[in-house]
Design a protein around this motif. Structure first.
Motif, PDB file in Angstrom:
ATOM      1  N   ASN A  79       3.898   3.377  13.205  1.00 12.80           N
ATOM      2  CA  ASN A  79       3.497   4.104  12.004  1.00 12.80           C
ATOM      3  C   ASN A  79       2.177   4.820  12.208  1.00 12.80           C
ATOM      4  N   ALA A  83       2.789   7.883  14.097  1.00 10.23           N
ATOM      5  CA  ALA A  83       3.318   8.921  13.206  1.00 10.23           C
ATOM      6  C   ALA A  83       2.174   9.587  12.459  1.00 10.23           C
ATOM      7  N   LEU A 143      -1.973   5.428  -1.211  1.00  8.93           N
ATOM      8  CA  LEU A 143      -1.115   4.717  -0.266  1.00  8.93           C
ATOM      9  C   LEU A 143      -1.877   3.562   0.383  1.00  8.93           C
ATOM     10  N   LEU A 168      -2.329   0.898  -2.466  1.00  6.16           N
ATOM     11  CA  LEU A 168      -1.135   0.360  -3.122  1.00  6.16           C
ATOM     12  C   LEU A 168       0.089   0.269  -2.214  1.00  6.16           C
ATOM     13  N   GLY A 169       0.022   0.865  -1.043  1.00  6.73           N
ATOM     14  CA  GLY A 169       1.225   0.994  -0.220  1.00  6.73           C
ATOM     15  C   GLY A 169       1.713  -0.279   0.423  1.00  6.73           C
ATOM     16  N   GLY A 170       0.925  -1.336   0.369  1.00  5.46           N
ATOM     17  CA  GLY A 170       1.370  -2.588   0.952  1.00  5.46           C
ATOM     18  C   GLY A 170       0.970  -2.716   2.409  1.00  5.46           C
ATOM     19  N   LEU A 175       2.405  -0.466   5.560  1.00  3.32           N
ATOM     20  CA  LEU A 175       1.930   0.913   5.680  1.00  3.32           C
ATOM     21  C   LEU A 175       0.417   1.019   5.820  1.00  3.32           C
ATOM     22  N   PHE A 192      -0.968   3.045   8.768  1.00  6.82           N
ATOM     23  CA  PHE A 192      -0.655   4.454   8.566  1.00  6.82           C
ATOM     24  C   PHE A 192      -1.660   5.090   7.602  1.00  6.82           C
ATOM     25  N   ASP A 219       9.738  -5.823  -2.099  1.00  8.95           N
ATOM     26  CA  ASP A 219       8.285  -5.680  -2.268  1.00  8.95           C
ATOM     27  C   ASP A 219       7.829  -4.324  -1.763  1.00  8.95           C
ATOM     28  N   SER A 220       8.384  -3.923  -0.595  1.00 12.30           N
ATOM     29  CA  SER A 220       7.982  -2.641  -0.006  1.00 12.30           C
ATOM     30  C   SER A 220       8.385  -1.492  -0.906  1.00 12.30           C
ATOM     31  N   ALA A 272       5.919  -1.426  -3.808  1.00 11.39           N
ATOM     32  CA  ALA A 272       4.608  -0.897  -3.417  1.00 11.39           C
ATOM     33  C   ALA A 272       4.686   0.602  -3.156  1.00 11.39           C
ATOM     34  N   GLY A 273       5.753   1.016  -2.444  1.00 14.25           N
ATOM     35  CA  GLY A 273       5.891   2.432  -2.117  1.00 14.25           C
ATOM     36  C   GLY A 273       6.076   3.282  -3.361  1.00 14.25           C
ATOM     37  N   LEU A 293      10.593   2.875   4.825  1.00 13.31           N
ATOM     38  CA  LEU A 293       9.262   2.685   4.243  1.00 13.31           C
ATOM     39  C   LEU A 293       8.303   3.793   4.687  1.00 13.31           C
ATOM     40  N   PRO A 294       8.229   4.106   5.989  1.00 13.26           N
ATOM     41  CA  PRO A 294       7.409   5.274   6.357  1.00 13.26           C
ATOM     42  C   PRO A 294       7.929   6.542   5.686  1.00 13.26           C
ATOM     43  N   ALA A 316       6.109   7.050   2.609  1.00 13.10           N
ATOM     44  CA  ALA A 316       4.809   7.653   2.917  1.00 13.10           C
ATOM     45  C   ALA A 316       4.972   9.153   3.114  1.00 13.10           C
ATOM     46  N   VAL A 320      10.256   5.578  11.854  1.00 13.34           N
ATOM     47  CA  VAL A 320       9.380   6.745  11.933  1.00 13.34           C
ATOM     48  C   VAL A 320      10.178   8.032  11.753  1.00 13.34           C
ATOM     49  N   PHE A 372      10.300   8.959   8.287  1.00  9.50           N
ATOM     50  CA  PHE A 372       9.091   9.658   7.856  1.00  9.50           C
ATOM     51  C   PHE A 372       9.213  11.145   8.156  1.00  9.50           C
TER      52      PHE A 372
END
Lengths: 314, 525
Positions: A192, A195, A256, A259-261, A264, A267, B359-360, B363-364, B414-415, B418, B485, B488
């Protein structure tokens, strides 16, 4: 409707070249520091690149780290790191790469699951064998190198080679210091984060493109203005956009980060750092460099401006 | 100019509407969405295993084993082909990719060549005038062999995983000799790995009862036999058998296998049934070899070697050994699913429990919403009414991104979330560029109409340039990145492309529509 708030009221008249030598020195120092840190302590590679095992478990009550450590220690799996994160019942277990390739790796995971017994919730298990780890490293290096080359090619095509070169030096600077930041802080460097590094390259060049675009426009408008003054003017004219956009991007990645956990986190850290650095490098690295590459105020930039493709109407 | 033809306006609105329509199923619960009629948009964004929980295993087929086997067969061919016509040879050896030997009588080169070609048409045969032969396979043949092995492995993996009752597993080929296995909802892939860890090649072979084990241990085996360990124990040591290399009947002739209990002893056994071909051969062999030991060999190990008491003609039989309920069931499952042509290695495992996944997502989603709201508030504070228009465009950008992902069935990881957040920030840049340009043009003293017009057209190229550079980075990340990735890179790319539409076409349409209606003397920007 109310009157909009304008952060940058009118076109400012700041001299961005005033400190450019100081900034060159600062950037050189940052890059050098990154290289030294990378050479001496390297990166704290995550399981993705280094290979090995990562297990995230949640125990029903507060985790008994000592007990877990001794249970896993009996398996003789080499370096084992246990770490609590967030709540006291979440534990991250990292086990180094096993000798004996993929099969040993898989056997080790099975052994750990057996040793810890039931009662733990396995939230995440990642096992990366040496083969895949090595491929991820090559893939990562290729992605970064090729995106730099691609961006440089595109910039050269649209704005001439000087803009291409200085743009790429600026993003190299951003990428290098981001990686350096991860080396100095020893934060985990995983896929990540990689990335994020490539994204930073794209984002930083975004800024440079906007200013270069304005430089090109101004070169046509002001036929005799010294190049330094012209670059300065271009940066000033786009300042409002730089402040608003970069401020918003910063807020988004900061959201992010907070709050993103946990997955992440790396990243978001890289992106936050990269947004700040990217803004700085566009103004203080790419722009002055373009000035030097054009032979400062010799008028080269004006003469060669015709070589770059003309701005087409949409 | 500020005239947007009706057909253009219609296309823009239709595209926006289509985005809304195709993103809509994501708001419904999954079951409801799936039950929608097919003429309605019903596809949802598919969630990556890191969000929905599950196990991802990257397997590698050890194709070297297959080619090595083929070479070993070639070596056997030399032996058998020359036995009858009594062609003498020396130095018969198999290397990684070739078999070589020397004829005793160079005069028989052509005869030997003909015999070999009859035995295996694929092999390339080269011979020197003094009788030195080299046999190898052309790369094309070996590649076909490898490809076939991977194809067959995929099929067998699918069957074995299906037997375990996993819901919606996905088995995909990756690269030349890899298989990507995705098991949604599996949080402990140990059992699947165990089942895939065995090739389960079963053969029935005759035991050479005349050979002495002691001699065999010293490496002196009768031709065409080998020494194999067994699961039976003898004085603490695993018992060994000298068995023929040649399989009389093999596991691929089975039609069924089930675990059961032996009626007399109550032991766990595996009952099997041959197809007609296998049954005939099994009958013939047992008829001709009454009194001899018949070894059941699984993956190079003798499970048991019962005495053939009488001809077995019915085509069914029973394997006994030291089975437990679990191991008998596993063996039956493996025999039913078929043997893997080559061993599989697990190169990578990524397993995410269902709780971490949700959870992810939470959060995301929160990060996404907070990011969006922050941007919205600041855009309105900064650009007033125009900020509001930008926010509509931004929301639509998010919706269109989700719609495109649903239609393409791209995976949201998850990415990837982001990437959505970052895509929002990048999309807003286009609006900022346009608005700042309009402001500049206004400061230069232009009328609202002309300021808006040149604002859009001058910003267009800048937006294009800056988006293409980011797109270059995202596309390369997709090409060389892996797994999550890539997710993403996908969301970022789609977001950037969508932003070209929403920030330029849609915003422009709204602004122009409003300008014509309101005809303001001063732009509220």
């Amino acid at each position: 409707m109310f009157k909009p708030i304008r952060l940058v009221k009118k076109v400012p008249n700041l001299d961005f070249f005033r400190f450019h030598k100081l900034c060159f020195a600062l950037s050189a120092l940052l890059c050098l520091g990154s290289v030294v840190s990378l050479a001496t302590q390297g990166l704290n590679f995550g399981v993705d690149f280094a290979g090995g095992i990562l297990i995230e478990v949640r125990s029903p009550g507060p985790a008994n780290l000592g007990d877990m450590r001794s249970k896993i220690g009996e398996l003789n799996l080499g370096d084992v790191a246990l770490q609590e994160f967030g709540a006291s019942n979440d534990v991250l277990i990292r086990i180094e790469r096993q000798d004996g390739g993929e099969q040993a790796e898989m056997a080790a995971v099975g052994a750990v699951r057996q040793a810890l017994g039931t009662g733990y919730e396995y939230r995440r298990v990642e096992v990366v064998g040496p083969k895949v780890g090595a491929e991820l490293v090559t893939g990562g290096i290729l992605a970064v190198t090729l995106s730099l080359a691609g961006i440089m090619g595109y910039m050269a095509l649209r704005f001439g080679w000087r803009a291409g070169l200085s743009g790429v030096v600026a993003i190299l600077h951003d990428c290098l210091t981001t990686v350096g930041f991860f080396s100095v802080t020893q934060l985990q460097f995983d896929l990540n984060v990689l990335a994020a590094v490539v994204t930073i390259a794209g984002f930083s060049i975004n800024d440079t493109v906007v200013i270069d675009d304005r430089i090109r426009e101004n070169l046509r408008k002001y036929k005799v203005m010294p190049f330094r003054q012209l670059i300065n003017r271009s940066i000033n004219e786009t300042m409002a956009r730089t402040v608003v956009t970069n401020g918003l991007v910063f807020l988004a990645v900061f959201a992010l980060l907070i709050l993103g956990g946990q997955v992440l986190f790396g990243f978001a850290v890289a992106m936050t750092w990269g947004v700040v650095l990217g803004t700085y490098s566009t103004i203080y690295v790419a722009a002055p460099m373009e000035w030097y590459l054009a032979g400062r105020d010799t008028g080269n930039a004006h003469r060669h401006e015709d070589e770059a493709p003309a701005a087409a109407k949409p | 100019m500020l005239i947007i033809p009706r057909w253009k306006a219609a296309i823009i609105l239709l595209a926006a509407l289509a985005g809304l329509l195709y993103a809509a199923p994501n708001l419904l619960p999954r079951q409801v969405a799936e039950s929608l009629p097919t003429w309605l948009p019903h596809q949802q964004v598919s969630l990556g295993l890191d969000l929905q929980g599950g196990s991802h295993l990257l397997l590698e087929v050890d194709t070297a084993v297959v080619t090595r086997e083929r070479i070993a067969n070639l070596q056997d061919l030399v032996r058998t082909a020359f036995r009858q016509p009594q062609i003498g040879y020396t130095d018969l050896a198999a290397r990684d990719d070739a078999v070589s030997f020397t004829l005793r009588d160079p005069a028989r080169i052509e005869e030997a060549r003909r015999l070999l070609r009859e035995g295996d048409a694929d092999a390339e045969i080269t011979a020197t005038p003094d009788g030195r032969f080299t046999l190898r396979y052309p790369e094309r043949v070996l590649n076909d062999l490898r490809r076939a092995a991977v194809d067959q492995s995929i099929e067998i993996v699918r069957r074995r995983v299906d037997e375990t009752g996993t819901k919606e597993p996905s088995v995909q080929r990756q690269g030349l000799n890899r298989i990507l296995l995705q098991l949604p909802g599996i949080d402990d892939p140990q059992r699947v790995k165990q089942l895939l860890g065995r090739t389960a090649k079963m053969t029935f072979r005759l035991v050479d009862m005349n050979a002495s084990i002691e001699e065999a241990r010293r490496g002196r085996l009768p031709p065409g036999t080998e020494l194999l360990p067994s699961e039976e124990r003898e004085g603490g040591q695993p018992r060994q058998y000298v068995v023929q290399r040649r399989a009389m009947v093999s596991g691929d002739m089975l039609t069924n296998a089930q675990a059961g209990n032996n009626a007399q002893t109550g032991e766990w056994v595996v009952n099997f049934r041959f197809d007609s071909n296998g049954a005939r051969r099994f009958g013939d062999v047992t008829k001709a070899n009454v009194g001899r030991l018949f070894a059941i060999v699984l993956d190079g190990k003798v499970i048991s070697a019962p005495v053939i008491r009488e001809a077995i003609l019915g085509g069914s039989g029973q394997i006994s050994g030291s089975f437990t309920a679990q191991s008998a069931n596993d063996l039956a499952l493996l025999l039913r699913a078929g043997a893997l042509p080559a061993p599989l290695n697990v190169l990578e495992e990524r397993t995410v429990g269902p709780d971490l996944g949700s959870d992810s997502i939470r959060a995301g989603t929160i990060a996404c919403i907070v990011g969006y709201l922050l941007i919205c508030v600041l855009m309105v504070l900064g650009y007033g009414f125009f900020g509001l228009i930008a926010n509509i465009a931004l929301l639509l950008n998010l919706i269109i991104t989700l719609a495109v992902m649903s239609v393409l069935q791209a995976t949201l990881t998850l990415p990837g979330i982001a990437g959505l957040v970052l895509g929002l920030a990048m999309a807003v840049d286009a609006n900022v560029l346009i608005y700042e340009r309009i402001r500049e043009e206004t400061t230069l003293g232009r009328t609202p109409f002309s300021a808006v017009d040149s604002g859009f057209s001058k910003a267009f190229l800048t937006i294009l340039d800056s988006n293409i550079t980011t797109l270059i980075a995202a596309v390369l990340l997709y090409a060389f990145g892996s797994g999550a990735v890539r997710g993403f890179a996908v969301t970022l790319s789609i977001g950037i492309i969508a932003s070209m539409f929403t920030a330029i076409s849609l915003t422009r349409l709204i602004v122009v529509f409003w300008l014509k209606r309101a005809r303001p003397a001063v732009l509220p920007i």
